[in-house]
Design a protein around this motif. Structure first.
Motif, PDB file in Angstrom:
ATOM      1  N   THR A  45      -3.504  11.847  -9.404  1.00  0.00           N
ATOM      2  CA  THR A  45      -4.608  11.270  -8.632  1.00  0.00           C
ATOM      3  C   THR A  45      -4.800  11.986  -7.304  1.00  0.00           C
ATOM      4  O   THR A  45      -5.912  12.359  -6.934  1.00  0.00           O
ATOM      5  N   CYS A  46      -3.731  12.187  -6.561  1.00  0.00           N
ATOM      6  CA  CYS A  46      -3.845  12.835  -5.258  1.00  0.00           C
ATOM      7  C   CYS A  46      -4.104  14.329  -5.385  1.00  0.00           C
ATOM      8  O   CYS A  46      -4.674  14.944  -4.486  1.00  0.00           O
TER       9      CYS A  46
ATOM     10  N   GLN B  62      -7.267   9.478   3.210  1.00  0.00           N
ATOM     11  CA  GLN B  62      -7.868   8.325   3.886  1.00  0.00           C
ATOM     12  C   GLN B  62      -7.046   7.061   3.692  1.00  0.00           C
ATOM     13  O   GLN B  62      -6.959   6.232   4.590  1.00  0.00           O
ATOM     14  N   SER B  63      -6.439   6.915   2.525  1.00  0.00           N
ATOM     15  CA  SER B  63      -5.569   5.751   2.326  1.00  0.00           C
ATOM     16  C   SER B  63      -4.334   5.838   3.211  1.00  0.00           C
ATOM     17  O   SER B  63      -3.861   4.821   3.738  1.00  0.00           O
TER      18      SER B  63
ATOM     19  N   GLY C 140       0.803  -1.211   0.000  1.00  0.00           N
ATOM     20  CA  GLY C 140       0.000   0.000   0.000  1.00  0.00           C
ATOM     21  C   GLY C 140       0.838   1.264   0.000  1.00  0.00           C
ATOM     22  O   GLY C 140       0.496   2.251  -0.662  1.00  0.00           O
ATOM     23  N   THR C 141       1.951   1.264   0.721  1.00  0.00           N
ATOM     24  CA  THR C 141       2.836   2.424   0.759  1.00  0.00           C
ATOM     25  C   THR C 141       3.419   2.722  -0.612  1.00  0.00           C
ATOM     26  O   THR C 141       3.485   3.878  -1.050  1.00  0.00           O
ATOM     27  N   GLU C 142       3.823   1.678  -1.311  1.00  0.00           N
ATOM     28  CA  GLU C 142       4.373   1.864  -2.651  1.00  0.00           C
ATOM     29  C   GLU C 142       3.305   2.381  -3.611  1.00  0.00           C
ATOM     30  O   GLU C 142       3.575   3.249  -4.455  1.00  0.00           O
ATOM     31  N   LEU C 143       2.090   1.889  -3.476  1.00  0.00           N
ATOM     32  CA  LEU C 143       1.008   2.363  -4.351  1.00  0.00           C
ATOM     33  C   LEU C 143       0.697   3.837  -4.095  1.00  0.00           C
ATOM     34  O   LEU C 143       0.517   4.618  -5.036  1.00  0.00           O
ATOM     35  N   VAL C 144       0.626   4.233  -2.825  1.00  0.00           N
ATOM     36  CA  VAL C 144       0.360   5.641  -2.502  1.00  0.00           C
ATOM     37  C   VAL C 144       1.474   6.530  -3.030  1.00  0.00           C
ATOM     38  O   VAL C 144       1.221   7.637  -3.533  1.00  0.00           O
ATOM     39  N   ARG C 145       2.705   6.066  -2.942  1.00  0.00           N
ATOM     40  CA  ARG C 145       3.826   6.850  -3.489  1.00  0.00           C
ATOM     41  C   ARG C 145       3.671   7.050  -4.983  1.00  0.00           C
ATOM     42  O   ARG C 145       3.913   8.152  -5.508  1.00  0.00           O
ATOM     43  N   GLN C 146       3.245   6.006  -5.691  1.00  0.00           N
ATOM     44  CA  GLN C 146       3.035   6.132  -7.129  1.00  0.00           C
ATOM     45  C   GLN C 146       1.870   7.058  -7.444  1.00  0.00           C
ATOM     46  O   GLN C 146       1.911   7.828  -8.413  1.00  0.00           O
TER      47      GLN C 146
END
Length: 200
Positions: free
Chosen positions: A152-153, A162-163, A140-146
């Motif tokens: 998207t963010c 929230q993620s 999940g951390t890697e996905l949020v970084r991407q």
């Protein structure tokens, strides 16, 4: 002892047949019982924190859809986020079971399963689910970084916030489960050395 022409008289003490060293009854002092109860309460506290953190992480990830706009991405569109929800839901159910088992042991004075099975069950599952949470959090951390590297963010900041909260709660649950694993591992060591989960 033989009396009256070789007839064996009854012994004033019952004979104890021991077939295994673990069959010897464990006699505990008041101090050791107090220490064991305190130790069990400590385990129960970390079980409760694991349950709260894992359930909160799953709920935060579920509720991303309620705050997202109609064209925004959903958590189930990403494999890493689905992994986080599944891992935290599994750990929440496991922690709830362990809460019941810990409360049973505190108030009944014995384990829910046979003692040997219980200490190994707790230690083994603590290890497996701790690694499961760590793996889900890493993905999940890697996905949020991407996602932060793309728009998207920027377009939907609430989605990423929230993620991030769900990830933080998942890591907090991992720490609680890690401490529970150390405590259950200590009980395994006590069982291997002394043949019982008792500390003293």
């Amino acid at each position: 002892m033989l009396r009256n022409g070789g007839v064996e008289s009854p012994s004033p003490r019952p004979r104890i047949h021991q077939t295994h060293p673990h069959d010897t009854p464990v006699f505990q002092s008041t101090v050791s019982q107090r220490n064991l109860r305190r130790f069990n309460y400590t385990i129960l506290i970390f079980r409760l924190t694991s349950f709260c953190f894992s359930l909160s992480a799953a709920v935060f990830m579920f509720t991303i859809n309620t705050t997202a706009a109609s064209g925004s991405p959903r958590w189930y569109n990403f494999g890493a986020f689905r992994f986080i929800v599944a891992a935290n839901a599994i750990v929440a159910f496991y922690s709830l079971f362990e809460i019941v088992a810990s409360a049973w042991e505190i108030y009944r004075g014995f384990t829910l399963f046979p003692e040997c099975s219980q200490v190994w069950f707790d230690f083994g599952h603590d290890q497996v689910f701790a690694y499961l949470l760590l793996s889900a959090g890493s993905a999940g951390t890697e996905l949020v970084r991407q996602l932060r590297e793309v728009a998207t963010c920027t377009d939907n900041n609430a989605f990423c916030i929230q993620s991030d909260i769900a990830l933080a709660l998942g890591y907090a649950c991992f720490l609680s489960l890690l401490i529970s694993s150390l405590l259950s591992g200590f009980r395994v060591v006590c069982f291997i050395i002394k043949g019982s989960r008792f500390l003293l």
